[in-house]
Scaffold this active site. Structure first.
Site, mmCIF file in Angstrom:
data_model
loop_
_atom_site.group_PDB
_atom_site.id
_atom_site.type_symbol
_atom_site.label_atom_id
_atom_site.label_comp_id
_atom_site.label_asym_id
_atom_site.label_seq_id
_atom_site.Cartn_x
_atom_site.Cartn_y
_atom_site.Cartn_z
ATOM 1 N N GLN A 265 37.426 55.757 71.550
ATOM 2 C CA GLN A 265 38.331 54.807 72.186
ATOM 3 C C GLN A 265 38.035 53.376 71.755
ATOM 4 O OE1 GLN A 265 41.084 56.016 73.930
ATOM 5 N NE2 GLN A 265 40.111 57.701 72.832
ATOM 6 N N HIS A 268 39.965 51.772 68.840
ATOM 7 C CA HIS A 268 41.374 51.371 68.938
ATOM 8 C C HIS A 268 41.529 49.866 68.749
ATOM 9 C CE1 HIS A 268 43.741 54.906 69.810
ATOM 10 N NE2 HIS A 268 42.837 55.336 70.661
ATOM 11 N N HIS A 334 41.141 57.993 80.496
ATOM 12 C CA HIS A 334 40.558 59.263 80.052
ATOM 13 C C HIS A 334 39.219 59.461 80.766
ATOM 14 C CE1 HIS A 334 42.748 57.640 76.440
ATOM 15 N NE2 HIS A 334 43.335 58.821 76.541
ATOM 16 N N ASP A 367 44.347 63.590 72.538
ATOM 17 C CA ASP A 367 45.147 62.607 71.817
ATOM 18 C C ASP A 367 46.135 63.263 70.861
ATOM 19 O OD1 ASP A 367 44.284 60.287 72.954
ATOM 20 O OD2 ASP A 367 42.875 59.755 71.367
ATOM 21 N N HIS A 426 79.303 51.786 110.597
ATOM 22 C CA HIS A 426 78.524 52.997 110.334
ATOM 23 C C HIS A 426 78.695 53.972 111.493
ATOM 24 C CE1 HIS A 426 76.543 50.679 107.177
ATOM 25 N NE2 HIS A 426 75.836 51.745 106.827
#
Length: 441
Positions: A265, A268, A334, A367, A426
């Site tokens: 991760q 990234h 995750h 992933d 109503h």
């Protein structure tokens, strides 16, 4: 290249632990006033000038020599051509991943339902797919064919009639894997535009780009800001923050495995977050050593280094019970339960986008090809959000059919409540349908 890590070490027994953890988890969008104004200007231009604005922005921002909107449209035959331009191994991997994603999401389909009460009143819910969905896909070298599969396949499983994909091609650079994934996933139309202008085009429509009902898919800060502005005009999936992983480990998994899971991760981008929680202090030391050993071998070592040093952490806890408490507090995108009996701890996990069970289940499998969606809530939003799924491309309509007797019976209740709210029309609307023999009741 010299890289080194100084990953933060926290201890849940520290009286300042909560404050330190909050600081570690905090993340602010970098969408400043200047970005916000540029995005608003782009949206306005696309709304006013349509295709002409798309062509102009694509020339300016992506360096593409487009003469007209026709130069920015890819037909189905171009997607099929991409399948022939990738390797057999790549095609096989895409098709296998697509089949697994499709099978998983088929189980998420919701059906309409009705039930009839004793007096003949029918109540129910009608489930209908969206007419059209827009898929944003990052372009250029940082391209993600897996995201095409994860976003387009649930839409198609839901029954969405048309999936429209936008993908920038900076300097004319086309990623054949992305186009091949679009072909396999059943994308109907592709426009090679990106940025805020692509989001605006999907939200409002142009002469060539059809207006969609919902926009999904990841993008940079301009894309995220544009999605925020067009929400309400169209639906959006989420405003995603940086990718994140939390590993809970009992200390018995290979430390090299855990270090690489954290890297998966961290690579990234610099704002990504990788955290390990364990009751075993010696194990945390071994993982720290593995991080230092393996980091120089990584192609994206500099990005990983900045991510690990800036937002990563090794957290020592009292026991596994406290590890689960910390995990729920973080509510990660995750969560890896790298422990001997993950099923035993699963009932206690309340907040996580995706849960990876056991020592052999790396987040990377999720992933790409496990089957569940990889579009997940970030930045603690797993407390109230879910992964992208078929349900995001379906809408629900309530069904109400009153028999004569049912309308009479319900009319009494509606009348009392409506008059209590001083909404006389109503009340009288309901009262007109009360049967004569019931009026005195």
């Amino acid at each position: 290249m010299t890289v080194s890590t100084a990953i933060a070490r926290l201890n849940a027994a520290d009286p300042d632990f909560a404050r330190h953890l909050d600081h570690l988890l905090s993340w602010e969008s970098v969408s400043d006033d200047a970005v916000n104004q540029r995005v608003l200007d782009i949206i306005k231009a696309v709304r006013e000038r349509g295709d002409a604005a798309l062509v102009e922005f694509t020339q300016r921002f992506d360096g593409v020599d487009a003469k007209s909107i026709d130069d920015l449209i890819l037909g189905r035959e171009r997607l099929e051509l991409a399948l022939t331009r990738i390797t057999d191994t790549q095609r096989e991997a895409l098709e296998k991943a697509a089949n697994r994603v499709r099978m998983y999401h088929e189980r998420q389909k919701q059906d309409s339902w009705q039930y009839t009460e004793a007096d003949g009143t029918v109540l129910g819910q009608k489930v209908t797919p969206l007419d059209r969905a827009g898929l944003y896909v990052p372009g250029g070298k940082a391209s993600y064919p897996s995201s095409v599969l994860m976003n387009a396949i649930p839409a198609k499983v839901a029954g969405v009639t048309e999936v429209v994909m936008v993908v920038p091609t900076p300097r004319g650079e086309v990623n054949e894997l992305v186009l091949a994934a679009a072909c396999i996933a059943g994308v109907d139309r592709v426009f090679t535009v990106g940025g805020a202008q692509a989001v605006a085009a999907l939200a409002y429509g142009t002469e060539s780009v059809p207006q969609v009902d919902k926009i999904v898919g990841p993008g940079n800060i301009y894309v995220a800001t544009a999605k925020r502005h067009v929400f309400g005009q169209v639906g959006i999936d989420m405003i995603a923050g940086p990718s994140e992983i939390l590993v809970v480990c009992d200390g018995q998994t290979d430390p090299d495995w855990i270090a690489m899971d954290l890297f998966s991760q961290a690579e990234h981008d610099e704002d990504a977050q990788a955290i390990l929680v364990s009751p075993d202090a010696a194990f945390l030391d071994r993982v720290a050593a593995s991080i230092d050993k393996l980091l120089p071998t990584m192609e994206r070592a500099e990005i990983i280094e900045k991510s690990i040093n800036g937002r990563g952490a090794l957290i020592q806890v009292r026991d596994m019970q406290q590890a689960i408490e910390v995990a729920n507090r973080i509510a990660p995108e995750h969560l890896e339960l790298s422990v001997a009996e993950p099923q035993a701890w699963l009932p206690q996990i309340r907040h996580a986008g995706a849960i990876f069970m056991g020592r052999h289940t790396s987040e990377a499998l999720g992933d790409y090809c496990a089957g569940p969606n990889h579009v997940l809530p970030t930045s603690g939003t797993a407390r109230f959000s879910s992964p992208l799924g078929v349900y995001d491309f379906q809408k629900r309509s309530s069904i109400i059919f009153c028999s004569e007797q049912g309308a009479s019976e319900l009319g009494h209740t509606a009348s009392v409540l409506a008059r209590g709210e001083s909404l006389t029309a109503h009340a009288r609307s309901a009262e007109y349908r009360i049967l004569t023999q019931d009026k005195g009741n």
